[in-house]
Design a protein around this motif. Structure first.
Motif, PDB file in Angstrom:
ATOM      1  N   HIS A  97     -29.610 -19.143  56.920  1.00 15.85           N
ATOM      2  CA  HIS A  97     -28.505 -20.001  57.339  1.00 15.85           C
ATOM      3  C   HIS A  97     -27.251 -19.158  57.532  1.00 15.85           C
ATOM      4  CE1 HIS A  97     -30.576 -23.859  56.877  1.00 15.85           C
ATOM      5  NE2 HIS A  97     -31.194 -23.303  55.848  1.00 15.85           N
ATOM      6  N   ASP A 154     -24.353 -19.926  58.540  1.00 14.71           N
ATOM      7  CA  ASP A 154     -23.079 -20.516  58.111  1.00 14.71           C
ATOM      8  C   ASP A 154     -22.862 -20.408  56.598  1.00 14.71           C
ATOM      9  OD1 ASP A 154     -24.993 -22.306  57.318  1.00 14.71           O
ATOM     10  OD2 ASP A 154     -24.048 -24.064  58.220  1.00 14.71           O
ATOM     11  N   GLN A 155     -23.807 -19.848  55.865  1.00  8.36           N
ATOM     12  CA  GLN A 155     -23.650 -19.670  54.423  1.00  8.36           C
ATOM     13  C   GLN A 155     -23.198 -18.267  54.041  1.00  8.36           C
ATOM     14  OE1 GLN A 155     -23.942 -22.233  52.247  1.00  8.36           O
ATOM     15  NE2 GLN A 155     -24.255 -23.491  54.089  1.00  8.36           N
ATOM     16  N   TRP A 161     -20.228 -16.981  54.126  1.00  8.00           N
ATOM     17  CA  TRP A 161     -18.956 -17.017  53.405  1.00  8.00           C
ATOM     18  C   TRP A 161     -18.711 -18.444  52.937  1.00  8.00           C
ATOM     19  CZ3 TRP A 161     -13.663 -14.982  55.726  1.00  8.00           C
ATOM     20  CH2 TRP A 161     -12.718 -14.937  54.699  1.00  8.00           C
ATOM     21  N   PRO A 162     -19.345 -18.855  51.839  1.00  4.34           N
ATOM     22  CA  PRO A 162     -19.218 -20.231  51.354  1.00  4.34           C
ATOM     23  C   PRO A 162     -17.754 -20.644  51.205  1.00  4.34           C
ATOM     24  CG  PRO A 162     -20.902 -19.062  50.127  1.00  4.34           C
ATOM     25  CD  PRO A 162     -20.204 -18.037  50.969  1.00  4.34           C
ATOM     26  N   SER A 165     -17.174 -20.161  56.148  1.00  4.66           N
ATOM     27  CA  SER A 165     -18.102 -20.197  57.280  1.00  4.66           C
ATOM     28  C   SER A 165     -18.908 -21.497  57.334  1.00  4.66           C
ATOM     29  CB  SER A 165     -19.062 -19.003  57.226  1.00  4.66           C
ATOM     30  OG  SER A 165     -19.808 -19.014  56.017  1.00  4.66           O
ATOM     31  N   ASP A 166     -18.966 -22.234  56.237  1.00  3.18           N
ATOM     32  CA  ASP A 166     -19.710 -23.494  56.249  1.00  3.18           C
ATOM     33  C   ASP A 166     -18.841 -24.689  56.623  1.00  3.18           C
ATOM     34  OD1 ASP A 166     -18.242 -23.429  53.952  1.00  3.18           O
ATOM     35  OD2 ASP A 166     -19.905 -23.832  52.575  1.00  3.18           O
ATOM     36  N   SER A 191     -18.253 -23.008  61.469  1.00  5.90           N
ATOM     37  CA  SER A 191     -19.683 -22.736  61.692  1.00  5.90           C
ATOM     38  C   SER A 191     -20.061 -22.982  63.149  1.00  5.90           C
ATOM     39  CB  SER A 191     -20.542 -23.596  60.762  1.00  5.90           C
ATOM     40  OG  SER A 191     -20.394 -24.973  61.046  1.00  5.90           O
ATOM     41  N   GLN A 228     -27.779 -26.521  62.571  1.00  6.71           N
ATOM     42  CA  GLN A 228     -28.120 -27.918  62.348  1.00  6.71           C
ATOM     43  C   GLN A 228     -28.350 -28.639  63.680  1.00  6.71           C
ATOM     44  OE1 GLN A 228     -28.639 -29.281  59.298  1.00  6.71           O
ATOM     45  NE2 GLN A 228     -28.333 -27.181  58.570  1.00  6.71           N
TER      46      GLN A 228
END
Length: 320
Positions: free
Chosen positions: A118, A120-121, A123-124, A127-128, A133, A201
């Motif tokens: 994933h 988009d993970q 940089w919690p 980036s999420d 994202s 997603q």
């Protein structure tokens, strides 16, 4: 943004329950309701795109055309390509042919312990975020699209298919989807593989595809528009992309005094890649579009949808 998402979801639910679901039950396809719900979203996005083409880009073409319209028959064929792709008919065909293979392959990988990465993970907390994202995925897909597009031009057998797209002498907002179906299958396969590998997603994937398609329709439009010295280097304009469709310079490169397959301005959304990899041409010119052998050798690329597909297939095997 939330109000649009909520309104779209409500409309999708209504259309699915009122028309799609009853039709699927009547056809004995009740086991595919989830896929039918997704197909409803693609159809609605396509309708929105067509409305935008007619309401916004169409008037721009009449306001500042590059050239007069002299061949409406070839434009009508391009409209057919657009409706087949944007309203989901091509995607439905892929669903019944290639999708089961993709599902089986990725299912086997997950069973073997290879989970989806994933992106988009990374940089919690940053980036999420939905917008961040979406932008990350947009850049990644555009980078892949740049190299895919260069492959369509520089791999000889692939160019035999993709050349149909460049054979349009009357380029308009409807020309983006004019292409050989085998070429479309190859490109869609790459896109699906990348989407699965980076974990985009489904909702974001639909948004990315729809946004990209609209931008590409504008790039192909018969409009004398450029974005200025700075803007041209930030986003692909109709002028930038028209040069890519120009006879000669759009699909040829001179190396060691020899003309070979190549060209300029392969960027789909971002001209950054052309700048970075040396394929950008920012000359402010609006040349006639098409392929050299159409002009010099009167080569036939087909008039209608089926003749274009058949001649393209023969061209792939060196028979046309």
């Amino acid at each position: 943004m939330d109000w649009f998402s909520d309104s779209f979801s409500a409309a999708q639910q209504w259309l699915f329950e009122a028309a799609v679901q009853p039709a699927m039950f009547a056809l004995g396809m009740g086991n595919l309701l989830e896929d039918g719900y997704d197909a409803t979203a693609w159809f609605m996005v396509g309708v929105i795109q067509v409305v935008i083409l007619l309401a916004l880009i169409g008037p721009l073409q009449r306001w500042r055309p590059v050239e007069p319209v002299t061949d409406r028959a070839t434009i009508r064929t391009d409209v057919l390509y657009t409706l087949i792709h944007r309203l989901g008919l091509f995607r439905i065909a892929l669903f019944f042919t290639l999708d089961p293979w993709f599902d089986e392959a990725f299912g086997a990988l997950r069973t073997a312990g290879y989970g989806t990465f994933h992106l988009d993970q990374l940089w919690p907390g940053v980036s999420d975020h939905a917008v961040v994202s979406l932008l990350i995925y947009l850049v990644v897909f555009d980078f892949v699209a740049y190299w895919t597009h260069r492959g369509q031009h520089q791999v000889e057998w692939w160019w035999r298919l993709h050349s149909l797209h460049h054979a349009q002498r009357q380029m308009t907002m409807w020309s983006d989807n004019r292409n050989h179906l085998i070429d479309d299958i190859l490109v869609d396969t790459i896109v699906v593989l990348v989407a699965q590998l980076i974990g985009v997603q489904p909702g974001q994937f639909v948004a990315i595809v729809a946004f990209t398609q609209l931008s590409e329709s504008f790039q192909h439009a018969n409009v004398r528009i450029w974005f200025g010295r700075i803007g041209e280097r930030l986003w692909v304009s109709p002028r930038f992309h028209r040069l890519h469709h120009s006879i000669g310079i759009g699909h040829e490169t001179v190396k060691a005094e020899r003309t070979v397959l190549g060209g300029h301005n392969f960027g789909v959304l971002l001209p950054w890649w052309d700048v970075l990899f040396g394929t950008a041409n920012f000359e402010q010119r609006y040349d006639p579009t098409g392929i050299r052998d159409q002009v010099e050798a009167n080569r036939d690329y087909g008039k209608g949808f089926w003749s274009q597909q058949w001649i393209g297939l023969k061209r792939l095997f060196g028979k046309a």
